[in-house]
Design a protein around this motif. Structure first.
Motif, mmCIF file in Angstrom:
data_model
loop_
_atom_site.group_PDB
_atom_site.id
_atom_site.type_symbol
_atom_site.label_atom_id
_atom_site.label_comp_id
_atom_site.label_asym_id
_atom_site.label_seq_id
_atom_site.Cartn_x
_atom_site.Cartn_y
_atom_site.Cartn_z
ATOM 1 N N VAL A 96 -46.081 55.573 100.333
ATOM 2 C CA VAL A 96 -47.024 56.639 100.012
ATOM 3 C C VAL A 96 -47.014 56.901 98.514
ATOM 4 C CG1 VAL A 96 -47.615 59.067 100.340
ATOM 5 C CG2 VAL A 96 -46.732 57.721 102.266
ATOM 6 N N VAL A 97 -48.190 56.871 97.904
ATOM 7 C CA VAL A 97 -48.316 57.118 96.475
ATOM 8 C C VAL A 97 -49.056 58.433 96.276
ATOM 9 C CG1 VAL A 97 -49.228 56.265 94.295
ATOM 10 C CG2 VAL A 97 -48.377 54.649 96.008
ATOM 11 N N SER A 98 -48.421 59.349 95.589
ATOM 12 C CA SER A 98 -49.061 60.641 95.366
ATOM 13 C C SER A 98 -50.044 60.555 94.213
ATOM 14 C CB SER A 98 -48.006 61.711 95.055
ATOM 15 O OG SER A 98 -47.313 61.365 93.868
ATOM 16 N N GLY A 99 -51.056 61.422 94.237
ATOM 17 C CA GLY A 99 -52.041 61.445 93.177
ATOM 18 C C GLY A 99 -52.903 62.683 93.314
ATOM 19 N N GLU A 100 -53.764 62.891 92.348
ATOM 20 C CA GLU A 100 -54.600 64.079 92.353
ATOM 21 C C GLU A 100 -56.037 63.702 92.664
ATOM 22 O OE1 GLU A 100 -56.218 67.225 89.038
ATOM 23 O OE2 GLU A 100 -54.072 66.771 89.055
ATOM 24 N N VAL A 101 -56.636 64.403 93.619
ATOM 25 C CA VAL A 101 -58.024 64.168 94.002
ATOM 26 C C VAL A 101 -58.828 65.416 93.695
ATOM 27 C CG1 VAL A 101 -59.605 63.645 95.883
ATOM 28 C CG2 VAL A 101 -57.334 62.582 95.839
ATOM 29 N N THR A 102 -59.891 65.250 92.937
ATOM 30 C CA THR A 102 -60.739 66.386 92.573
ATOM 31 C C THR A 102 -62.039 66.328 93.365
ATOM 32 O OG1 THR A 102 -59.821 66.382 90.329
ATOM 33 C CG2 THR A 102 -61.876 67.572 90.683
ATOM 34 N N LEU A 103 -62.278 67.368 94.168
ATOM 35 C CA LEU A 103 -63.481 67.441 94.979
ATOM 36 C C LEU A 103 -64.079 68.838 94.892
ATOM 37 C CD1 LEU A 103 -62.247 65.651 98.238
ATOM 38 C CD2 LEU A 103 -63.690 64.664 96.461
ATOM 39 N N LEU A 104 -65.347 68.931 95.251
ATOM 40 C CA LEU A 104 -66.002 70.233 95.322
ATOM 41 C C LEU A 104 -65.545 70.969 96.576
ATOM 42 C CD1 LEU A 104 -69.636 69.164 94.337
ATOM 43 C CD2 LEU A 104 -67.937 70.285 92.876
ATOM 44 N N PRO A 105 -65.621 72.311 96.589
ATOM 45 C CA PRO A 105 -65.197 73.086 97.760
ATOM 46 C C PRO A 105 -65.850 72.609 99.059
ATOM 47 C CG PRO A 105 -65.533 74.546 95.909
ATOM 48 C CD PRO A 105 -66.005 73.202 95.469
ATOM 49 N N ARG A 106 -67.154 72.319 99.019
ATOM 50 C CA ARG A 106 -67.843 71.897 100.240
ATOM 51 C C ARG A 106 -67.318 70.544 100.730
ATOM 52 N NH1 ARG A 106 -71.679 68.209 98.476
ATOM 53 N NH2 ARG A 106 -72.319 68.371 96.283
ATOM 54 N N GLN A 107 -66.859 69.702 99.775
ATOM 55 C CA GLN A 107 -66.318 68.404 100.155
ATOM 56 C C GLN A 107 -64.940 68.551 100.796
ATOM 57 O OE1 GLN A 107 -66.714 66.727 96.219
ATOM 58 N NE2 GLN A 107 -68.579 65.588 96.765
ATOM 59 N N TRP A 108 -64.150 69.489 100.249
ATOM 60 C CA TRP A 108 -62.850 69.770 100.863
ATOM 61 C C TRP A 108 -63.035 70.321 102.267
ATOM 62 C CZ3 TRP A 108 -58.643 67.595 99.682
ATOM 63 C CH2 TRP A 108 -58.280 67.329 98.356
ATOM 64 N N GLU A 109 -64.016 71.192 102.457
ATOM 65 C CA GLU A 109 -64.265 71.778 103.771
ATOM 66 C C GLU A 109 -64.635 70.702 104.785
ATOM 67 O OE1 GLU A 109 -63.791 74.800 104.917
ATOM 68 O OE2 GLU A 109 -62.926 75.310 102.953
ATOM 69 N N TRP A 110 -65.471 69.750 104.324
ATOM 70 C CA TRP A 110 -65.864 68.666 105.222
ATOM 71 C C TRP A 110 -64.662 67.810 105.609
ATOM 72 C CZ3 TRP A 110 -65.670 63.319 104.890
ATOM 73 C CH2 TRP A 110 -66.393 62.623 105.884
ATOM 74 N N LEU A 111 -63.806 67.487 104.620
ATOM 75 C CA LEU A 111 -62.614 66.680 104.904
ATOM 76 C C LEU A 111 -61.701 67.372 105.909
ATOM 77 C CD1 LEU A 111 -61.615 65.272 101.384
ATOM 78 C CD2 LEU A 111 -62.291 63.941 103.387
ATOM 79 N N LYS A 112 -61.494 68.659 105.705
ATOM 80 C CA LYS A 112 -60.593 69.401 106.581
ATOM 81 C C LYS A 112 -61.127 69.486 108.009
ATOM 82 C CE LYS A 112 -58.727 72.283 102.845
ATOM 83 N NZ LYS A 112 -58.655 73.665 102.287
ATOM 84 N N SER A 113 -62.449 69.416 108.161
ATOM 85 C CA SER A 113 -63.048 69.537 109.486
ATOM 86 C C SER A 113 -63.023 68.230 110.276
ATOM 87 C CB SER A 113 -64.501 70.010 109.364
ATOM 88 O OG SER A 113 -65.320 69.005 108.767
ATOM 89 N N GLN A 114 -62.661 67.118 109.610
ATOM 90 C CA GLN A 114 -62.640 65.825 110.276
ATOM 91 C C GLN A 114 -61.391 65.659 111.129
ATOM 92 O OE1 GLN A 114 -65.457 63.845 109.985
ATOM 93 N NE2 GLN A 114 -66.052 65.755 108.969
ATOM 94 N N PRO A 115 -61.480 64.892 112.230
ATOM 95 C CA PRO A 115 -60.301 64.635 113.075
ATOM 96 C C PRO A 115 -59.156 64.048 112.256
ATOM 97 C CG PRO A 115 -62.288 63.872 114.152
ATOM 98 C CD PRO A 115 -62.694 64.237 112.749
ATOM 99 N N GLY A 116 -57.988 64.654 112.358
ATOM 100 C CA GLY A 116 -56.829 64.164 111.617
ATOM 101 C C GLY A 116 -56.648 64.833 110.274
ATOM 102 N N GLY A 117 -57.667 65.582 109.818
ATOM 103 C CA GLY A 117 -57.535 66.281 108.558
ATOM 104 C C GLY A 117 -57.934 65.463 107.354
ATOM 105 N N ALA A 118 -57.734 66.044 106.165
ATOM 106 C CA ALA A 118 -58.190 65.445 104.916
ATOM 107 C C ALA A 118 -57.507 64.120 104.607
ATOM 108 C CB ALA A 118 -57.985 66.431 103.769
ATOM 109 N N SER A 119 -56.190 64.068 104.777
ATOM 110 C CA SER A 119 -55.446 62.853 104.401
ATOM 111 C C SER A 119 -55.872 61.658 105.233
ATOM 112 C CB SER A 119 -53.939 63.086 104.551
ATOM 113 O OG SER A 119 -53.493 64.069 103.644
ATOM 114 N N VAL A 120 -55.967 61.842 106.551
ATOM 115 C CA VAL A 120 -56.362 60.743 107.433
ATOM 116 C C VAL A 120 -57.775 60.277 107.100
ATOM 117 C CG1 VAL A 120 -56.895 60.105 109.815
ATOM 118 C CG2 VAL A 120 -54.841 61.447 109.307
ATOM 119 N N THR A 121 -58.672 61.223 106.883
ATOM 120 C CA THR A 121 -60.059 60.881 106.575
ATOM 121 C C THR A 121 -60.174 60.131 105.258
ATOM 122 O OG1 THR A 121 -60.814 62.843 107.765
ATOM 123 C CG2 THR A 121 -62.382 61.800 106.274
ATOM 124 N N LEU A 122 -59.452 60.580 104.242
ATOM 125 C CA LEU A 122 -59.481 59.908 102.949
ATOM 126 C C LEU A 122 -58.966 58.473 103.060
ATOM 127 C CD1 LEU A 122 -58.329 62.676 100.441
ATOM 128 C CD2 LEU A 122 -60.534 61.490 100.462
#
Length: 209
Positions: A96-122
């Motif tokens: 696992v490699v850590s890093g910084e991802v910059t997204l708009l609030p609406r994009q974060w909301e969409w990621l969080k709403s996906q099955p598995g959450g933001a990390s799995v979706t990314l």
């Protein structure tokens, strides 16, 4: 590991006909024993992976020719060599490699709403993009190999320019239509090089098997 003449594949043409195909070692040995000096001077050998012409110095005996080629191609680094990163002492990070991802609030909301959450979706999005990029790379490499060979061997053929346009337009039906009446060996080699040149290439290859 360095490149080997037995793992470097090519095809040799004399006029519009194939005289040998296979490893560079096999092709050179075959044509050197079968052809006279006059024919060897007119012989064209093409790299099966790039479509580019390979210059071979046929002076001397077969062993002399192979020795020169071995020195020429033996200097090329293998694509299979992978350098392993230096391991650090401590707890392994499991890849696992850590890093910084910059997204708009609406994009974060969409990621969080996906099955598995933001990390799995990314991770899924990145993997899909890598696969798509790999497919585009195969298409581009196949188009370039086809272009190089066509230019060298069929540049004065009927409907060459039309076929070339359809190659880059990704219209396989029209491309194969334009080359259909070309010299059989040249046409068949072009089809071999163009196997991955079109998005629908997978289906086409399956039909030809």
């Amino acid at each position: 590991m360095k490149n080997d003449l037995t793992t470097f594949y090519c095809t040799a043409f004399l006029g519009v006909g194939v005289v040998a195909s296979g490893s560079l070692h096999h092709v050179v040995s075959t044509v050197k024993d079968a052809l006279d000096d006059k024919d060897l001077m007119q012989l064209l050998i093409f790299d099966d992976s790039t479509g580019k012409q390979i210059d071979v110095d046929f002076r001397g005996k077969t062993d002399d020719v192979l020795k020169r080629l071995g020195e020429q191609f033996g200097d090329l680094p293998s694509k299979d060599v992978k350098h392993q990163p230096t391991r650090r002492v401590g707890r392994p990070n499991l890849g696992v490699v850590s890093g910084e991802v910059t997204l708009l609030p609406r994009q974060w909301e969409w990621l969080k709403s996906q099955p598995g959450g933001a990390s799995v979706t990314l991770r899924k999005l990145v993997d899909e993009a890598r696969r798509a990029g790999g497919e585009q790379s195969k298409i581009r490499e196949s188009q370039e190999a086809t272009y190089y060979f066509m230019t060298a061997m069929a540049g004065n053929f009927h409907q060459y320019e039309e076929a070339l346009r359809e190659l880059y337009a990704s219209d396989s039906d029209r491309f194969y239509h334009f080359i259909d009446d070309w010299a059989p060996d040249i046409r068949n080699h072009i089809k071999k090089l163009a196997a991955n040149a079109f998005p629908e290439g997978k289906e086409l290859r399956e039909e030809q098997l």
